[in-house]
Design a protein around this motif. Sequence first.
Motif: not given
Length: 284
Positions: A38-45
């Motif tokens: 969930y954090h990866l999706h937010r930060v990556f995007t």
Amino acid sequence: MNPQSILKISGAIQFIETHLTEKLDLKRVAEGIHYSKYHLHRVFTNIVGLTIHDYVQRRQLTEAAKLLVFSEKPIMEIAMMAGYETQQSFTNIFTAMYKQPPKQYRENEKFYPLQLMFHLEGEYKMLYRKDTDKWEIHFATEDDIPSWMDLVHLVIDGFPHLQEDEYIWKLKGYIKNKQALITKDNDIAVGIMLFTYETGSIDFMGTHPFYRKNEIPKAFLDKVMSELIQEKEISITTYREGDKADTGHRKLIQELGFAEEELLTEFGYPTQRFILPREVPHES
């Protein structure tokens, strides 16, 4: 955004590159770098400007396009290496992105990338400052070409059919004629623009993904309209509506105030011209 987030995204990109010929999704990448999906999706995007799904898809299709041109591997084998279980599903998405099916792309023998690997090395000092309202925009010199091309590689999705050697040759001409603008954060190019005095056209415009929210395109346009191209409409071409290859360029241009004009085909690619009309002062 902070240095730790950039470091984490760099790790995700390295993992993706290492496993590019495998089936990848958000969960697999998150597990590979030991991070919350969930954090990866937010930060990556937020940092890259693409979801992991879109980034992976574009990278895999780019490598597939390279194999189509520079190898004799069967299309089905290339499709599987790009993460597709059937040749038809690969053909459908490849055609949507490259505007021609894999067989025709191979026959044309002209490779160009949809997405190059993101390289995020460097210090981004102005990201952590609050006084970034006024960007120092100046004419580029040939000394700026390496940093200019680093940015081109990051925003390659905005330039279908890029041939790098030809681009650099043309860039030198724009630099010589003082039609190339650049703004930098220390040694890192964060905004670039090519324009033509005679026609009022913006021929290339790119902003570093980290600085998308810093209104750099608007700063470039303000400088061009107030100092360099006067009493002319400013024009630019970009993707047509609904083009799956568009990562947001059309929306950005519309947000800057450009209005739709005629549909075009450039280098065999369907595009649309936009104009930014001059405001006509009201008579008192």
